[in-house]
Structure formats: C-alpha cells, structure tokens
Design a protein around this motif. Structure first.
Motif, PDB file in Angstrom:
ATOM      1  N   SER A 296       0.813  -1.291   0.088  1.00 28.11           N
ATOM      2  CA  SER A 296      -0.084  -0.230   0.017  1.00 28.11           C
ATOM      3  C   SER A 296       0.930   1.227  -0.074  1.00 28.11           C
ATOM      4  O   SER A 296       0.493   2.308  -0.763  1.00 28.11           O
ATOM      5  CB  SER A 296      -1.001   0.032   1.184  1.00 28.11           C
ATOM      6  OG  SER A 296      -0.116   0.225   2.403  1.00 28.11           O
TER       7      SER A 296
ATOM      8  N   GLU B 235       2.229  -1.102   8.840  1.00 27.18           N
ATOM      9  CA  GLU B 235       1.551  -1.039   7.412  1.00 27.18           C
ATOM     10  C   GLU B 235      -0.020  -0.651   7.761  1.00 27.18           C
ATOM     11  O   GLU B 235      -0.576   0.387   7.085  1.00 27.18           O
ATOM     12  CB  GLU B 235       1.743  -1.940   6.649  1.00 27.18           C
ATOM     13  CG  GLU B 235       0.652  -1.904   5.374  1.00 27.18           C
ATOM     14  CD  GLU B 235       0.762  -3.164   4.317  1.00 27.18           C
ATOM     15  OE1 GLU B 235       0.354  -2.840   3.376  1.00 27.18           O
ATOM     16  OE2 GLU B 235       1.131  -4.052   4.927  1.00 27.18           O
ATOM     17  N   ASN B 236      -0.515  -1.396   8.911  1.00 27.26           N
ATOM     18  CA  ASN B 236      -1.924  -1.392   9.133  1.00 27.26           C
ATOM     19  C   ASN B 236      -2.447  -0.219   9.820  1.00 27.26           C
ATOM     20  O   ASN B 236      -3.183   0.586   9.413  1.00 27.26           O
ATOM     21  CB  ASN B 236      -2.447  -2.451   9.791  1.00 27.26           C
ATOM     22  CG  ASN B 236      -4.097  -2.452  10.256  1.00 27.26           C
ATOM     23  OD1 ASN B 236      -4.803  -2.644   9.402  1.00 27.26           O
ATOM     24  ND2 ASN B 236      -4.183  -2.225  11.605  1.00 27.26           N
TER      25      ASN B 236
ATOM     26  N   LYS C  85      -2.224   2.782   7.070  1.00 31.33           N
ATOM     27  CA  LYS C  85      -3.147   2.654   6.293  1.00 31.33           C
ATOM     28  C   LYS C  85      -4.515   3.280   7.145  1.00 31.33           C
ATOM     29  O   LYS C  85      -5.472   4.257   6.603  1.00 31.33           O
ATOM     30  CB  LYS C  85      -3.636   1.361   5.970  1.00 31.33           C
ATOM     31  CG  LYS C  85      -2.770   0.758   4.734  1.00 31.33           C
ATOM     32  CD  LYS C  85      -2.741  -0.820   4.633  1.00 31.33           C
ATOM     33  CE  LYS C  85      -4.155  -0.863   4.111  1.00 31.33           C
ATOM     34  NZ  LYS C  85      -4.173  -2.482   3.971  1.00 31.33           N
TER      35      LYS C  85
ATOM     36  N   ARG D 149      -4.210   7.155   7.196  1.00 32.00           N
ATOM     37  CA  ARG D 149      -4.161   7.543   6.097  1.00 32.00           C
ATOM     38  C   ARG D 149      -5.811   7.673   5.667  1.00 32.00           C
ATOM     39  O   ARG D 149      -6.258   8.820   5.119  1.00 32.00           O
ATOM     40  CB  ARG D 149      -3.639   7.041   4.689  1.00 32.00           C
ATOM     41  CG  ARG D 149      -3.643   7.435   3.367  1.00 32.00           C
ATOM     42  CD  ARG D 149      -3.218   6.295   2.615  1.00 32.00           C
ATOM     43  NE  ARG D 149      -3.911   5.178   2.527  1.00 32.00           N
ATOM     44  CZ  ARG D 149      -3.184   3.996   1.838  1.00 32.00           C
ATOM     45  NH1 ARG D 149      -2.378   4.272   1.368  1.00 32.00           N
ATOM     46  NH2 ARG D 149      -4.292   3.069   1.743  1.00 32.00           N
ATOM     47  N   ASN D 150      -6.596   6.786   6.088  1.00 29.44           N
ATOM     48  CA  ASN D 150      -7.905   6.598   5.787  1.00 29.44           C
ATOM     49  C   ASN D 150      -8.733   7.736   6.579  1.00 29.44           C
ATOM     50  O   ASN D 150      -9.769   8.268   6.251  1.00 29.44           O
ATOM     51  CB  ASN D 150      -8.642   5.406   5.900  1.00 29.44           C
ATOM     52  CG  ASN D 150      -8.102   4.289   4.808  1.00 29.44           C
ATOM     53  OD1 ASN D 150      -7.408   4.652   3.772  1.00 29.44           O
ATOM     54  ND2 ASN D 150      -8.146   3.081   5.157  1.00 29.44           N
TER      55      ASN D 150
ATOM     56  N   TYR E 242       3.250   7.828   2.692  1.00 29.15           N
ATOM     57  CA  TYR E 242       2.011   7.811   2.904  1.00 29.15           C
ATOM     58  C   TYR E 242       1.233   9.019   2.497  1.00 29.15           C
ATOM     59  O   TYR E 242      -0.044   9.340   3.009  1.00 29.15           O
ATOM     60  CB  TYR E 242       1.732   7.185   4.203  1.00 29.15           C
ATOM     61  CG  TYR E 242       1.765   5.687   4.417  1.00 29.15           C
ATOM     62  CD1 TYR E 242       0.958   4.828   4.222  1.00 29.15           C
ATOM     63  CD2 TYR E 242       3.158   5.305   4.684  1.00 29.15           C
ATOM     64  CE1 TYR E 242       1.171   3.507   4.235  1.00 29.15           C
ATOM     65  CE2 TYR E 242       3.644   4.169   4.786  1.00 29.15           C
ATOM     66  CZ  TYR E 242       2.369   3.235   4.580  1.00 29.15           C
ATOM     67  OH  TYR E 242       2.778   1.805   4.910  1.00 29.15           O
TER      68      TYR E 242
END
Length: 535
Positions: A62, A383-384, A387, A390-391, A480
C-alpha cells in the motif's frame, strides 16, 4: 583499577584493536599521532539505514501504491539517502578533550591529584568517559605491544588531568570495548575472559559508568550464549512502555523530558484545530493521559467548543478505562463537554478506522508517543496503522519517538550507537533523579537493560528492539502522503524555559532537524518531536 594485568586476561584477549573501530568507520592512517583527528568513513554510515532490509519494506504494497499515486519515489534507495545534517558527531580528539581538563587542573592551585577534574562547573559525563576510552582504544590499535591495564604508565601525559577514580572509569570502558571486539570476531573464550574482568569492576548499583558497563557486559554475555531470553524480556518492556506503568508518573515528575515532548505536541495540536467545534483526539497509547489535561485546560474557556472526544487505543480495557475515568472527572471540574471512548484491540493489526466512530463534522488530531518504533519489527502492524491514519486523514498528526540508530544489520554499529545513546541516558537519570534512586534503578534494570540486550545480543527476528531516527521516519511517512509541519514555536521556547525549573535543566539540549525538534542530553539527541499533515 590496578595497573597490573588481570589474572585471567592474556595479551591475546586484548590484542587486535583495529577491527572493532575500523568496522564502525573510525580509522587511523598509519601510526596514531597525538592530537590527530579521528576520521569518519562516510560509506559506513549507509549501513545504519539498511533497516528496511530487515523490515521488508518491499512487502508494504500500500505504501508503494500510495507513492505512485502521489508521484513520490518508491524505490528502496529512498530510505538509504543520508542527510548530511544527520551525520553523528565525531568523538572529541583525545588530546584536545583532556587538555581542557588538564588546564582546569593546573589552574587550580593546591588541588589534590585525586579530585575530580571539572569543565564548566560540571564533572565528566558518562558519555565523556566513553569517548575518552574510545579514543584510547584507537591509540592502542597502533601499539600492539601495549598493555591496556597499564594505561596510566604508558599514556601518563594524556591521563595527567584525570583523577585515579576517573582513570578507573576509562580503563573499565576500554575493557568493555575489548570484550565487544572479541565477541564481534566470535572469539568467545577471550570475550568471556574480558567480560569477567568487567564484572569485577562494575555493578548495577555503582556509578553511572559502572552501571552502563554492567548492562552492556550482560548483553555481550547473552550474545555469546545465543541471545536466548532476550525476546521475551524485550516484548515485556514494549508492553510496559505502552501501558499505564507506575514508573511513567515517577519519571514524569523527575525528568522534564516527557513534559517537554507532551507540551510541545499538544500545543501544536491546538494550533491546528482552528475554530473546530467538535474535536476528536486519537491517542495510539494513552498511558496516564496527562498530556490531554493540558489541552482540556486550554479549551475549557472556549464557548465555541461543542465537545472534546478522546479515542484511546490499547489492549488493556482496565487500564484505559481507569485513565478515562480520571480524564472525565477532570473535564467535569472544568465544565468541558467531554467524551471518552476506549478502542480495545488484542493486536494493533486489527485496528480499523470504523472503530473510531468519526462524525462528519469532527476535526481529528492524532497523537503517537513511542508507538512507531515498537512496530518496526512487525511491518504488517506498521502498515495497518499507517493505512488507518491515511484513511482517517487527521488535520494534524504529532509523533514523538526515540532518536537513535539501533537497527543497523552490523553488530558493531548497533553496539557503539547503543553504548553512546544509553551512556547519555544513564547520565541524565543520574543527574535528574537524585533522591529517587529506587525509581532510577527500576528504569535502568527493568526498561533499559532488556532493550540493551535486544539490541546487542539478538539477531534476526529475535531482535525485537529496533529504533531509528527522524531522518528515516521522514522518508517513510512521505510514502503515505504525509509532509512535515511546523511545530508550535512558542511551545519550543516554553520548553527551554521549563527545563530551567529543574536542577538538571541546563544539561538538556534542543536541536532543530528539518521541522522536527530533537531533545537531548548534553548534545546527544534522545527523542524527537514532529508534526505531520496530509498533502
């Protein structure tokens, strides 16, 4: 320390000093000349940034896809770029460093030879002793017939400014360097002999140099025995760091370090809330939550705020609920509309953005303190989390973490970086926690010691403590879509005033790196404070 050679140490045990320090990037061109500068091999520095080989950053798909979408370069070379400003300072030249003490010594008439030499009104620091020892260690590399246990005789001129107790500290540190070299060469019999000699002269209850050597000798011994047990101990430390551990409050009271980081981060968050009416604060590991009392007080007089919501992420519902009750009571006293929401996950990789119940009109700010470095060994967790961030797209993200290079694939690099880092930290605790030695010993034995063991003794997946500095995180966050934001400059100024209220405050140092602030001890960075926004 006696000037005679210890009983169980042979000339072979202490010989061959070139390999250790040439591996780390220090080298001599020909014979050592007194006062000659130590040269740093720039190419060696790149190994410190090879951490992404261990983290398997290529698997973070991602991040790479986001980099492509935002025209950010996604190659691994991105993380291997070294900002010239991040080059670690060279150790002081031996003759130059010692001449300052010698001048002070000679200038003070009637001073006894065994009194401590002072510079600028303060004694030699723990890190000073390590730097002096490192310089003498290099000198010994060009004197193969030298006996390091008779340094006071062979280098008497250079040692003329040191007391007998200080010379013992230097010689003890040289023993540790010798042991580390033998361990790096897998000459474990010789390394074990040298470690035994360290144990005779150091103690976890001794002075700061003796305590540092004790824990690093322990780590070297563990490495010889295969590093068994370091994983469990280090994992327990990481859990404690992210939990509501009682030692956090004790160190908060004694050390301005934590207060500086919290105040600067919260003030920066306040700056970026604007005229928000519904404020949603996300804390990745809330601990005692003291930082939010600062923000709540600042907002309590604002009639425009509809409410403040705090979402606290963690694994222990009991601890988080306890923190929530305290913050709720504090908000009631302030008559501030307040909502506290625990976000309980058994593993951070289970964290999802819908757990935060974001309202459409809420302004989000995210706070991370000492969280990111704990996930380096677990790239899927990292990574999670990235993410999710970022969301959620917070208005502002503040990150406080360790400023260190403890993730090199080279054992010698890690050993040396860790030794100087923890020497500075032990010196900080020694000076700032006088009168609270019990807590200091808990911090050193229960928190620092397992970390040192993991960094020095373990390899591969067994090495769970992996810390990198702001330069590496800056490149990683960019993947990111995060860009560095300005910290509140007033809070930085306030931080410099805050430390003056502490007896040890004058020894804290502040350095701007990019837009981040490095907070250190006597010039050695310990932590960074940074702020981030989405492009």
């Amino acid at each position: 320390m006696s000037c005679q050679e210890p009983e169980f140490v042979t000339a072979e045990d202490v010989g061959g000093f070139d390999d250790l320090w040439s591996s780390y990037g220090f080298y001599n061109e020909g014979c050592f000349e007194k006062g000659a500068p130590l040269v740093l091999n720039d190419q060696q520095l790149f190994s410190d940034f090879a951490f992404m080989d261990d983290m398997h950053f290529d698997s973070i798909s991602s991040a790479i896809s986001v980099a492509a979408e935002t025209d950010q370069p996604a190659s691994n070379s991105e993380l291997l770029q070294l900002d010239e400003k991040s080059t670690p300072p060279l150790p002081s030249k031996t003759s130059e460093l010692l001449s300052k003490y010698q001048f002070k010594f000679n200038a003070r008439s009637g001073e006894k030879p065994n009194e401590s030499i002072e510079r600028g009104g303060s004694k030699l620091s723990t890190e000073d002793f390590m730097r002096i020892a490192a310089s003498f260690f290099i000198q010994l590399s060009t004197h193969k017939d030298c006996n390091p246990f008779m340094l006071n005789n062979q280098f008497g001129l250079s040692f003329s400014g040191l007391s007998s107790a200080e010379i013992m500290n230097v010689e003890l540190a040289i023993l540790l360097f010798s042991a580390a070299e033998k361990v790096s060469q897998q000459r474990f019999d010789h390394g074990t002999n040298l470690i035994k000699e360290c144990y005779k002269l150091c103690s976890k209850t001794g002075n700061s140099v003796q305590r540092v050597v004790y824990y690093f000798a322990d780590a070297l011994q563990e490495r010889i025995h295969g590093g068994k047990g370091t994983v469990v101990k280090a994992q327990e430390v990481m859990k404690a760091l992210l939990s509501n551990h009682p030692v956090h409050l004790a160190t908060f009271r004694s050390l301005p370090l934590e207060q500086i980081m919290q105040f600067t981060s919260v003030q920066t968050i306040l700056d970026n809330l604007g005229s928000a009416k519904k404020i949603h604060l996300i804390d990745l590991s809330i601990k005692h939550g003291l930082q939010w009392t600062i923000l709540m007080q600042a907002l309590s007089n604002s009639s425009s705020v509809d409410y403040v919501k705090i979402s606290a992420v963690g694994t222990s519902e009991e601890e988080i609920t306890s923190t929530g009750k305290r913050l709720t009571s504090f908000a009631e006293i302030l008559k501030l509309p307040f909502v506290f929401k625990p976000v309980i996950v058994s593993d951070i990789k289970e964290l999802k953005e819908d757990m935060f119940k974001i309202e459409e009109t809420e302004t989000i700010a995210l706070y991370s303190s000492m969280d990111m470095n704990t996930m380096i060994i677990k790239p899927d967790r990292l990574e999670n989390v990235m993410k999710v961030i970022r969301n959620l797209r917070p208005q502002i993200v503040t990150v406080v973490d360790v400023e260190a290079k403890h993730n090199s694939r080279s054992f010698i690099n890690r050993f040396t970086e860790a030794l100087f880092y923890f020497s500075a930290f032990f010196d900080c605790l020694e000076n700032c926690m006088r009168g609270d030695e019990r807590v200091r010993m808990i911090v050193e034995e229960d928190f620092f010691s397992p970390g040192i063991s993991s960094i020095v003794a373990a390899e591969g997946s067994e090495r769970v403590i992996r810390q990198v500095g702001i330069d590496v995180w800056r490149l990683f966050f960019a993947r990111y879509g995060l860009v560095e934001a300005e910290l509140n400059q007033w809070s930085v100024y306030q931080a410099s005033l805050l430390v003056k209220h502490f007896a040890c405050g004058e020894s804290y140092s502040f350095e701007v790196n990019g837009k981040a602030l490095l907070v250190g001890w006597k010039g050695t960075p310990l932590h960074f404070i940074s702020a981030w926004k989405f492009q």
